[in-house]
Design an enzyme around this catalytic site. Structure first.
Site, mmCIF file in Angstrom:
data_model
loop_
_atom_site.group_PDB
_atom_site.id
_atom_site.type_symbol
_atom_site.label_atom_id
_atom_site.label_comp_id
_atom_site.label_asym_id
_atom_site.label_seq_id
_atom_site.Cartn_x
_atom_site.Cartn_y
_atom_site.Cartn_z
ATOM 1 N N ASN A 222 4.899 42.276 17.178
ATOM 2 C CA ASN A 222 4.939 43.363 18.164
ATOM 3 C C ASN A 222 3.597 44.060 18.360
ATOM 4 O O ASN A 222 3.232 44.431 19.463
ATOM 5 C CB ASN A 222 6.040 44.372 17.813
ATOM 6 C CG ASN A 222 5.782 45.062 16.504
ATOM 7 O OD1 ASN A 222 5.232 44.475 15.574
ATOM 8 N ND2 ASN A 222 6.169 46.308 16.407
ATOM 9 N N THR B 71 14.556 39.322 6.990
ATOM 10 C CA THR B 71 13.430 38.566 6.417
ATOM 11 C C THR B 71 12.941 39.255 5.144
ATOM 12 O O THR B 71 12.603 38.593 4.158
ATOM 13 C CB THR B 71 12.265 38.461 7.433
ATOM 14 O OG1 THR B 71 12.780 38.162 8.713
ATOM 15 C CG2 THR B 71 11.262 37.402 7.026
ATOM 16 N N GLU C 167 7.704 46.695 4.932
ATOM 17 C CA GLU C 167 7.847 47.615 6.072
ATOM 18 C C GLU C 167 8.808 46.950 7.044
ATOM 19 O O GLU C 167 8.441 45.975 7.707
ATOM 20 C CB GLU C 167 6.491 47.821 6.755
ATOM 21 C CG GLU C 167 5.388 48.347 5.848
ATOM 22 C CD GLU C 167 5.530 49.824 5.545
ATOM 23 O OE1 GLU C 167 6.296 50.497 6.254
ATOM 24 O OE2 GLU C 167 4.903 50.282 4.588
ATOM 25 N N CYS D 52 8.462 49.498 15.897
ATOM 26 C CA CYS D 52 9.458 49.858 14.883
ATOM 27 C C CYS D 52 9.735 51.356 14.884
ATOM 28 O O CYS D 52 10.770 51.798 14.407
ATOM 29 C CB CYS D 52 8.987 49.405 13.513
ATOM 30 S SG CYS D 52 7.351 50.008 13.117
ATOM 31 N N GLU E 167 2.549 52.296 2.863
ATOM 32 C CA GLU E 167 1.186 51.846 3.123
ATOM 33 C C GLU E 167 0.424 53.041 3.690
ATOM 34 O O GLU E 167 0.929 54.144 3.741
ATOM 35 C CB GLU E 167 1.214 50.627 4.056
ATOM 36 C CG GLU E 167 1.944 49.459 3.383
ATOM 37 C CD GLU E 167 1.757 48.093 4.034
ATOM 38 O OE1 GLU E 167 1.291 48.016 5.173
ATOM 39 O OE2 GLU E 167 2.110 47.093 3.368
ATOM 40 N N GLY F 130 8.077 43.296 9.026
ATOM 41 C CA GLY F 130 8.939 42.444 9.849
ATOM 42 C C GLY F 130 10.366 42.920 9.763
ATOM 43 O O GLY F 130 10.636 44.082 9.435
#
Ligand code: NDP
Length: 481
Positions: free
Chosen positions: A151, A231, A249, A283, A461, A227
């Site tokens: 994205n 996943t 994340e 996101c 992060e 992602g």
């Protein structure tokens, strides 16, 4: 046709098995390039290059590492237009967005961490009564893996790579197979900036093979992944037996809570952005809009009018505000949510249809979509759609809206619109989210911790948080009696 190659040990190479994937332009659905479908052996070669570079890079002075990162930032800026055109073509995002957000932010990531590393510190603790002093060391981990989504391709890849190499690690990275182009261009920039060979290696390919080979490599010490939540689960499972450090994340289903006492005009224009920027494929987009009942009908009319003014068009056109969705598969997934709504409970107020853009009839264009829902429990409010689709619902009280905002498996971000200080403070404390915005959205300060709670991820992060993630901590205790 663009011929994308792996970037390993400072050079550009074809995949060992000579297998290739199509690179498709979402604006028109046409294949315009080939990228490596790398296998485990390609990942192993990348790992060996990173491993060989590690000793020297980890002992390179902070000043030198910092200078190289800074040079990379400047070179990205000097090549901004080339990167922006590539990003827009690969991802389908409007060129104006790639030019003003994605690429400048990729440069900022390198610039920020070039400086952050010079200020990174560790602690010491003295116990005078026992005559002991403790000090803490933070050493790089070794070879680490960075895996990023489609994205915000270069933006998110560099968000990981920059702190990883700043702290003295060497990297094996994999961008999304759907958007490999700018990662490929980054290799050239790194060479020009004097990044020693092997410090950064970029291997292209499918998540299920190339990505999995990175995560399952026994000597890759940490994985920084952005992602989807499913996943993320798979990655956690694969990495667990190796006790790798993990930063995940993941997805979000973020509430945008609007109280009648807010600054209405600012809220309205920001809510259009927080709903549909990047085709809703961020996101952090607020996809569940909860509006206080007293202004609900007014908001509905105004919001529909403003969304109706958004220009959907080819990504390469300057006037375009909403481009194409990233891929056919994603487009179909988003559309299936709209087509599958329970019409007795939910009502499409605007959009909801594929758009055929003249000259780009096979592109993946979807009009921005607003759906009124009856319950926060519906699928549209519980599952991440990750496209230009938002839901609207009225609420009566602070307690009701807080409960609905939190009643979802995700916990990435939340936005609150109110001028009531007490309410702002109470909501900030009680919203289950890693990031809360009050009277704003997406204003980012790279020093701040970034990440989600619940199914939106593990770890943080950004700032010193990510420098801690990419280092191993050792405490030393000396008795000086
Ligand atoms: P995916 O989870 O499908 O893919 C992300 C990356 O992981 C891609 O590079 C993908 O490769 C790779 N991958 C897929 N399977 C595996 C595997 N088994 N092992 C290792 N790597 C794998 O996400 P999307 O690319 O579809 O991105 C959208 C998602 O990302 C959304 O859920 C969104 O919310 C989330 N996201 C979260 C952010 C956050 O900060 N919390 C920010 C941005 C997005 P490939 O593409 O080749 O399959």
């Amino acid at each position: 046709m663009i011929h994308i190659q792996n970037y390993i040990n400072g050079g550009f190479t074809d995949p060992i098995k000579n297998e290739w994937l199509d690179n498709i332009c979402p604006a028109d659905g046409l294949v315009y390039g080939k990228l490596p479908n790398s296998c485990t052996k390609d990942v192993q070669i990348a790992y060996e290059a990173a491993h060989d570079a590690y000793l020297s890079w980890s002992e390179t002075s902070i000043e030198k590492r910092s200078a190289i990162l800074l040079k990379i930032a400047s070179l990205i800026e000097a090549n901004l237009e080339r990167f922006a055109v590539a990003e827009s073509k690969d991802n389908g995002k409007p060129i104006s967005v790639a030019r003003s957000i994605d690429i400048p932010r990729a440069a900022s990531n390198f610039r920020f961490f070039s400086q952050a590393i010079t200020q990174f510190y560790s602690e010491s603790h003295e116990v005078r009564s026992q005559k002991t002093i403790n000090y803490t060391l933070r050493h790089p981990l070794g070879v680490v893996g960075c895996i990023s989504p489609w994205n915000l391709p270069l933006y998110l890849l560099t968000w990981k790579i920059a702190p990883a190499i700043a702290t003295g690690n060497c990297v094996v990275a994999k961008p999304s197979e759907v958007t490999p182009y700018t990662a490929f261009l980054l290799g050239e920039i790194c060479n020009e900036a004097g990044l020693p060979k092997g410090v950064l290696n970029i291997v292209h390919g499918l998540g299920s093979t190339t990505g999995q080979a990175i995560v399952g490599h026994p000597n890759i010490k940490a994985i920084s992944f952005t992602g989807g939540t499913e996943t993320g689960k798979l990655i956690a499972k694969t990495a667990a037996p190796f006790f790798k450090k993990l930063s995940l994340e993941l997805g979000g289903k973020n509430p945008n809570i609007i109280f009648a006492d807010c600054d209405y005009n600012k809220m309205l224009s920001t809510s259009v952005k927080s709903s549909f920027s990047n085709q809703g494929q961020i996101c952090l987009c607020g996809s569940r809009l909860f509006v206080e009942a007293s202004i609900y009908e007014k908001f509905k009319v105004d919001f529909i009018e403003r969304v109706g003014q958004l220009i959907v068009g080819p990504p390469s056109e300057e006037s375009t505000q909403i481009g194409a969705l990233v891929s056919k598969a994603h487009f179909e997934k988003v559309l299936s949510y709209i087509d599958g709504i329970d019409k007795t409970q939910n009502r499409v107020l605007f959009g909801g249809k594929r758009m055929r853009i003249q000259g780009h009839e096979n592109g993946y264009y979807l009009s921005p979509t607003i759906i009124e829902v009856n319950s926060n429990q519906c699928k549209l409010n519980q599952e991440e759609i990750f496209g230009p689709v938002v839901t609207l619902m009225p609420f009566e009280s602070d307690d009701d809206v807080l409960e609905m905002a939190n009643d979802v498996k995700y916990g990435l971000s939340a936005t609150l619109w109110t001028n009531n200080l007490k309410r702002s403070l109470l909501f900030s404390e009680q919203l289950e989210a890693g990031i809360v915005w009050i009277n704003t959205w997406m204003q980012r300060d790279l020093r701040t911790p970034f990440g989600g709670t619940k199914s939106s991820g593990v770890g943080r992060e950004g700032g010193f948080e990510v420098l801690r993630f990419f280092t191993e901590t050792k405490n030393i205790c000396i008795n000086y009696e």
